[in-house]
Motif scaffolding. Sequence first.
Motif, PDB file in Angstrom:
ATOM      1  N   ALA A  45      -2.104   9.482   8.818  1.00  0.00           N
ATOM      2  CA  ALA A  45      -2.593   8.103   8.737  1.00  0.00           C
ATOM      3  C   ALA A  45      -2.909   7.547  10.124  1.00  0.00           C
ATOM      4  O   ALA A  45      -3.902   6.828  10.303  1.00  0.00           O
ATOM      5  CB  ALA A  45      -1.560   7.229   8.037  1.00  0.00           C
ATOM      6  N   GLN A  46      -2.096   7.878  11.112  1.00  0.00           N
ATOM      7  CA  GLN A  46      -2.351   7.404  12.480  1.00  0.00           C
ATOM      8  C   GLN A  46      -3.639   8.004  13.031  1.00  0.00           C
ATOM      9  O   GLN A  46      -4.416   7.322  13.702  1.00  0.00           O
ATOM     10  CB  GLN A  46      -1.162   7.747  13.378  1.00  0.00           C
ATOM     11  N   ASP A  47      -3.883   9.283  12.754  1.00  0.00           N
ATOM     12  CA  ASP A  47      -5.121   9.919  13.202  1.00  0.00           C
ATOM     13  C   ASP A  47      -6.328   9.325  12.482  1.00  0.00           C
ATOM     14  O   ASP A  47      -7.384   9.113  13.085  1.00  0.00           O
ATOM     15  CB  ASP A  47      -5.063  11.432  12.978  1.00  0.00           C
ATOM     16  N   SER A  48      -6.191   9.041  11.203  1.00  0.00           N
ATOM     17  CA  SER A  48      -7.277   8.422  10.445  1.00  0.00           C
ATOM     18  C   SER A  48      -7.605   7.034  10.995  1.00  0.00           C
ATOM     19  O   SER A  48      -8.774   6.645  11.063  1.00  0.00           O
ATOM     20  CB  SER A  48      -6.916   8.322   8.965  1.00  0.00           C
ATOM     21  N   THR A  49      -6.581   6.307  11.395  1.00  0.00           N
ATOM     22  CA  THR A  49      -6.802   4.991  11.994  1.00  0.00           C
ATOM     23  C   THR A  49      -7.574   5.118  13.304  1.00  0.00           C
ATOM     24  O   THR A  49      -8.481   4.327  13.574  1.00  0.00           O
ATOM     25  CB  THR A  49      -5.455   4.286  12.237  1.00  0.00           C
TER      26      THR A  49
END
Length: 169
Positions: free
Chosen positions: A62-66
């Motif tokens: 999720a952090q990478d997607s953000t």
Amino acid sequence: MKSIKSGTLAGRFAHARLSAKSVLSNKDGLEVSIPNIIVAIVVSLVVIGAVVAGIVFVVPFAQDSTARSDLQTVQSAEQVYYAQAAPPTYGSGAELVAKGSILKSDKKIKIVAQGDLYCAGVLSAAGHYYWVFSKTTTVQDTLPTANPDTGAGMTCPTEPQIAASSDLK
């Protein structure tokens, strides 16, 4: 001994206390065995394992997607800035913020703009770096190298430059 009426609140509590006592003390009432305990422990461990897996794998994803989404926001802001600039040019992070093309942010985003070219990099909260430049629409996880599409002299921000500070302050 004083008698408690069964219709009263005190009577209901006394009845519940007696029935709970009889269930716990009666062999036929509550049955707890070793297999039941083992099953309960196994189910608990499975639930705990699912939570840990969620933290270990889902949160960094999720952090990478953000971070990738942040670069897509930079792309949109650059397009707005380019359309409004005279003559048409791409802007640095400070110029994008000043024109209102993008909001201020403390995220680790570095933008290099040179005329009709730009390259932006971001550091995700999971510690991964991503880049995008004006001649592509895809976010990359490797530093773009000099090629005919990026233009002569166009360099993208390096990992240390991205990690140092945000251009969107």
